[in-house]
Design an enzyme around this catalytic site. Structure first.
Site, PDB file in Angstrom:
ATOM      1  N   ALA A   1     -43.476  16.068  28.244  1.00  0.00           N
ATOM      2  CA  ALA A   1     -42.665  15.358  27.160  1.00  0.00           C
ATOM      3  C   ALA A   1     -41.309  15.467  28.374  1.00  0.00           C
ATOM      4  CB  ALA A   1     -42.554  16.494  26.175  1.00  0.00           C
ATOM      5  N   GLY A   2     -41.207  14.197  28.736  1.00  0.00           N
ATOM      6  CA  GLY A   2     -40.141  13.883  29.232  1.00  0.00           C
ATOM      7  C   GLY A   2     -38.494  13.496  28.478  1.00  0.00           C
TER       8      GLY A   2
ATOM      9  N   ILE B   1     -35.198  20.248  35.975  1.00  0.00           N
ATOM     10  CA  ILE B   1     -34.564  21.231  35.814  1.00  0.00           C
ATOM     11  C   ILE B   1     -33.517  20.821  36.719  1.00  0.00           C
ATOM     12  CG2 ILE B   1     -33.850  22.915  34.370  1.00  0.00           C
ATOM     13  CD1 ILE B   1     -35.833  21.764  33.277  1.00  0.00           C
ATOM     14  N   THR B   2     -32.502  20.476  36.740  1.00  0.00           N
ATOM     15  CA  THR B   2     -31.350  20.587  37.860  1.00  0.00           C
ATOM     16  C   THR B   2     -30.465  22.027  37.767  1.00  0.00           C
ATOM     17  OG1 THR B   2     -31.013  17.533  37.359  1.00  0.00           O
ATOM     18  CG2 THR B   2     -29.332  18.770  38.270  1.00  0.00           C
TER      19      THR B   2
ATOM     20  N   ILE C   1     -28.806  -7.630  53.033  1.00  0.00           N
ATOM     21  CA  ILE C   1     -27.864  -7.822  54.129  1.00  0.00           C
ATOM     22  C   ILE C   1     -27.702  -7.465  55.081  1.00  0.00           C
ATOM     23  CG2 ILE C   1     -25.183  -8.378  53.509  1.00  0.00           C
ATOM     24  CD1 ILE C   1     -25.494  -8.383  51.082  1.00  0.00           C
TER      25      ILE C   1
ATOM     26  N   GLU D   1     -32.808  10.845  32.058  1.00  0.00           N
ATOM     27  CA  GLU D   1     -31.591  11.284  30.575  1.00  0.00           C
ATOM     28  C   GLU D   1     -32.605   9.616  29.789  1.00  0.00           C
ATOM     29  OE1 GLU D   1     -27.871  11.833  30.458  1.00  0.00           O
ATOM     30  OE2 GLU D   1     -28.442  12.691  32.126  1.00  0.00           O
TER      31      GLU D   1
END
Length: 388
Positions: A130-131, A157-158, A339, A365
């Site tokens: 479940a994201g 989990i941050t 570049i 998110e």
């Protein structure tokens, strides 16, 4: 309405900008190489109030609204994204759950400590199955007398290894006519049965630690149920994520601006056959496309923030901004490497780090695919409503 006047915010903004450019930018390589935020930078962020800039002033924060938050996000995006991640969960997805849905007791227990940075809060929503869509949640919470017992697995989990508090989403029952059956609980670090794995090794964003978190018979008191309501969780997750999407849009614009600045500087001084490559029309065309995307993204992020603050649109506009800005920064970062030529592929070049760091913005998110579903589905639902 913001608690901070434009004049006061201008001072905060200028201070943050100077701190990023003079204190953080010179340490980017150190952050990447050590996969950690230096303690003195963490302390500077605490001293400036950055752990609580979006927490209301009554709880010790600066009280910035989302329109002001986005301006700061553009500054945070200009450097290593790990620095923003250090205090991002306190101000954003985790802290906002308490600000918007917590009981008075929960707010008084936690919010002041979150605002000062004495408590680091983690947002424990994502699971292996479940994201971007919390409806698939499998972590369970079962009532047992005056306690809740939580069992399940979370991933990515941050700040989990640094967290003092886990804002934890769990299913209390299958979805039914009464609601989605998803609650959110406040679980202090160190609670028996709560286990945090070592932090993940990621493609980019070194220094921003994410980890798996497991809950095995974790017991919390009834007072740990956010809002005292079993159906608050889904709404809390959706509200926090929508707000977070606007913030991420600003972050993407900041990273894109840095990639452009590095590219313009490189094009002005690097020669090919004795001619600065910036004089070549194809290089100028690349720079023009980058600048156009950045200006469009900046306007869109600001517009989405204004609509969120006014309440005009807190669903479709955040998804539009996140979709456009995160896809835009991916293109800009890719062009920046182009570049720079072969040197752009080298680890010591800033654009190489940006290229890896910003890839995550299209995933967390809510992935770009989920944003498209929210936007398209929302437009169709509105059209049907208008026809009835």
């Amino acid at each position: 309405m913001s608690e901070v006047s434009q004049e006061d915010f201008d001072q905060v903004h200028a201070q943050v900008r100077q701190w990023i450019r003079t204190r953080v930018v010179p340490r980017e390589r150190e952050i990447a190489d050590t996969d950690a935020i230096p303690e003195d930078i963490r302390q500077q962020a605490k001293d400036m109030g950055l752990f609580g800039y979006a927490i209301p002033q009554e709880w010790g924060g600066l009280g910035l609204d989302l329109a002001q938050d986005v301006e700061l996000a553009m500054e945070f995006g200009y450097t290593s994204l790990a620095v923003r991640s250090m205090f991002g969960t306190n101000n954003g997805i985790a802290g906002q759950v308490l600000v918007n849905f917590g009981t008075d007791e929960q707010k008084s227990t936690w919010l002041e400590k979150i605002a000062t940075g004495d408590v680091v809060a983690s947002f424990a929503l994502t699971e292996p199955g479940a994201g971007s869509n919390p409806a698939g949640l499998r972590t369970k919470a079962v009532r047992d007398g005056d306690e809740w017992v939580i069992d399940g697995e979370k991933c990515f989990i941050t700040n989990a290894q640094l967290a003092d508090l886990f804002v934890t989403f769990a299913r209390t029952r299958p979805a039914d006519a009464n609601g989605p059956g998803i609650a959110v609980f406040l679980v202090p670090a160190g609670t028996p049965g709560l286990d945090v794995a070592r932090h993940d090794e990621k493609m980019g964003q070194q220094g921003a630690w994410t980890s798996n978190v497991s809950f095995s018979g974790v017991r919390v008191p009834a007072a740990a149920l956010v809002g005292g309501d079993e159906d608050t969780g889904y709404r809390a997750a959706m509200t926090s994520l929508a707000r977070g999407r606007v913030h991420i849009s600003g972050l993407a614009v900041g990273s894109a601006q840095r990639a452009l600045d590095e590219s313009v500087r490189h094009a002005a001084v690097t020669t090919q056959g004795g001619t600065p490559i910036g004089d070549f029309q194809l290089v100028q065309a690349h720079l023009a496309d980058m600048q156009t995307g950045i200006m469009a993204g900046r306007a869109l992020a600001r517009d989405a923030a204004a609509k969120y603050v006014s309440g005009e649109d807190r669903r479709i506009a955040p998804s539009v901004a996140k979709l456009f800005c995160t896809e835009m920064v991916g293109r800009v970062a890719d062009t920046a490497v182009q570049i720079h030529g072969g040197s752009g592929y080298m680890r010591e070049m800033t654009v190489e780090r940006i290229y890896r760091d910003v890839r995550l913005l299209r995933l967390y998110e809510g992935t770009s695919e989920i944003q498209r579903l929210i936007i398209g589905g929302g437009l169709v639902r509105q059209a049907k409503k208008d026809l009835t």
